[in-house]
Design an enzyme around this catalytic site. Structure first.
Site, PDB file in Angstrom:
ATOM      1  NE  ARG A  89      -3.659  -2.232   2.552  1.00  0.00           N
ATOM      2  CZ  ARG A  89      -4.500  -2.484   3.559  1.00  0.00           C
ATOM      3  NH1 ARG A  89      -4.600  -1.619   4.546  1.00  0.00           N
ATOM      4  NH2 ARG A  89      -5.209  -3.592   3.564  1.00  0.00           N
ATOM      5  NE  ARG A 124      -0.705   4.899   9.121  1.00  0.00           N
ATOM      6  CZ  ARG A 124      -2.025   4.699   9.173  1.00  0.00           C
ATOM      7  NH1 ARG A 124      -2.656   4.253   8.111  1.00  0.00           N
ATOM      8  NH2 ARG A 124      -2.704   4.948  10.281  1.00  0.00           N
ATOM      9  CD  GLU A 130      -7.276  -1.493  11.645  1.00  0.00           C
ATOM     10  OE1 GLU A 130      -7.277  -2.373  10.782  1.00  0.00           O
ATOM     11  OE2 GLU A 130      -7.143  -0.277  11.401  1.00  0.00           O
ATOM     12  CB  SER A 180     -10.853  -4.011   9.558  1.00  0.00           C
ATOM     13  OG  SER A 180     -10.459  -2.829  10.194  1.00  0.00           O
ATOM     14  NE  ARG A 213      -0.942  -1.783  12.160  1.00  0.00           N
ATOM     15  CZ  ARG A 213      -1.676  -0.672  12.176  1.00  0.00           C
ATOM     16  NH1 ARG A 213      -2.755  -0.611  12.946  1.00  0.00           N
ATOM     17  NH2 ARG A 213      -1.327   0.365  11.453  1.00  0.00           N
TER      18      ARG A 213
END
Length: 430
Positions: A262, A277, A349, A352, A391
């Protein structure tokens, strides 16, 4: 993509639902385009009927030896008008489709109201943050101090937002992935799939990344039109694109481990420290393909499967129901799992889990044959991280750290670590 019939029948209802997200639908402009399209279509059908009638009359008159020149000239004029209007109709349909491709999914009624993450609602939490007898360090200090995490080397090789893992930390990362795959296949009944990391634009349109999120994607350059996957959701969900599944094939549960790529457009300045990130990271992705009436229950099950990973790792977390303004583009409802990070003293987070209802299925033309009607109907698709490996690695490092800078390997991961029970500390520890 939303049902075009619903847009025609209840445009104001759609506008009201989308407004919960903060999305403004210009109903007047959309209706004007739709009215124009409908008017052109009606006229094309009229011309088609008139042209066919005139053509039959020409045949009859020719058979009777009569002059047909005037009729043939009239048919040509009708044909020219029809051709022009058909081109207009294609243009109008393309404009309407572009608008529809930019509309997010409709929200479920039970999604909490709110404009941003501050309005997300905690549903439950599991575990309690560990009370350390020392000030806990974050994953960057822990990994850099031991030399097992090397951000500088990654920067030299590639650039910002990449990392190099060495030795037992790299092995722990791999152990987490293997543990998650074994858990989801062995205990939760998923079918493991290995999928391409490069996909075409049809696949990205199918799951909703295109056209809206083009800036977040990495292309491979040259003459290729392929793009790197931002998540395994894309290739895995597209396994059912242009398919009609039999009822006996549902529900289908897939699990896949892939790297994800990404560009993180619009996130500059956020979470720049360490591995939170990154442009390249690993995930274990869960995808469900189900009957429409089963998708609400399937979201609860999928979320529970992701929670099981954190529970077995002994990582405290909470489940958040995302509010209307924070739910993703393709989702009708989403739960976020947020894991406790002692180094930051906050929840972050790690997964999701979303019910996308028939939104992706309509874009992909993914259907099942309903035995009650014998007709193909759209499936519902769901996806969630089970979980993000990078993560999870951060969470293990920070939650299992010791005062001397060593990191204890969680018991559930020991079988994957070849007897290694702890990761070493470096000179910065103490």
């Amino acid at each position: 993509m939303l049902d075009p019939r619903l847009l025609r029948a209840d445009l104001d209802g759609v506008r009201g639902n989308l407004a919960r997200r903060g999305f403004v639908l210009d109903t007047a402009a959309f209706q004007a385009l739709e009215d124009r399209r409908k008017g052109v279509q009606v006229r094309v059908e009229e011309l088609r009927g008139e042209r066919n009638a005139r053509s039959r009359e020409i045949g009859t008159r020719k058979a009777a030896g009569e002059d047909t020149a005037a009729l043939m000239a009239a048919v040509k004029l009708i044909g020219d008008e029809q051709t022009d209007l058909e081109a207009q109709m294609v243009t109008l349909q393309n404009v309407l489709q572009d608008i529809q491709l930019g509309l997010p999914n409709l929200l479920q009624d039970d999604v909490p109201e709110g404009r941003d993450e501050a309005a997300n609602v905690e549903v439950r939490r599991w575990g309690a943050p560990h009370q350390f007898g020392f000030t806990p360090r974050d994953h960057v200090d822990l990994g850099s101090g031991s030399g097992l995490l090397d951000i500088e080397a990654a920067g030299k090789i590639t650039g910002a937002r990449f990392s190099v893992l060495r030795g037992s930390l790299a092995r722990l990362h791999r152990a987490l992935i293997q543990f998650m795959l074994d858990l989801h296949v062995g205990e939760h009944g998923y079918t493991e799939v290995y999928v391409p990391y490069l996909v075409n634009r049809d696949s990205l349109r199918g799951t909703g990344q295109l056209p809206k999120f083009a800036a977040d994607l990495f292309g491979v350059g040259g003459e290729s039109d392929l793009l790197l996957i931002p998540t395994a959701e894309v290739p895995v969900t597209n396994l059912v694109r242009d398919c009609i599944l039999e009822a006996t094939a549902l529900p289908t549960r897939y699990v896949a481990h892939t790297p994800c790529f990404r560009s993180e457009a619009g996130s500059y300045g956020k979470d720049t420290r360490g591995m939170l990130r990154q442009h390249q990271f690993e995930k274990v992705e869960l995808v469900h393909i189900v009957r429409p009436e089963h998708s609400v229950a399937a979201l609860e099950a999928l979320t529970g499967h992701a929670e099981a990973v954190l529970q077995k790792l002994g990582l405290p977390y909470r489940v958040m129901a995302l509010c209307a303004g924070d739910v993703g583009f393709a989702a009708a409802k989403t739960y976020d799992l947020e894991v406790w990070l002692p180094g930051q003293q906050r929840f972050r987070e790690i997964s999701s889990c979303s019910n996308c209802s028939d939104f992706q299925a309509r874009r992909m033309v993914a259907r099942w044959r309903n035995p009650a009607t014998g007709k193909p109907e759209l499936v519902h698709t769901l996806n969630g991280s089970g979980v993000a490996a990078g993560r999870a690695l951060i969470a293990v490092m920070e939650n299992y750290q010791n005062a001397d800078g060593t990191i204890t390997v969680p018991a559930v991961l020991e079988p994957y670590m070849g007897g290694v029970k702890s990761l070493p500390a470096g000179p910065a520890a103490g």
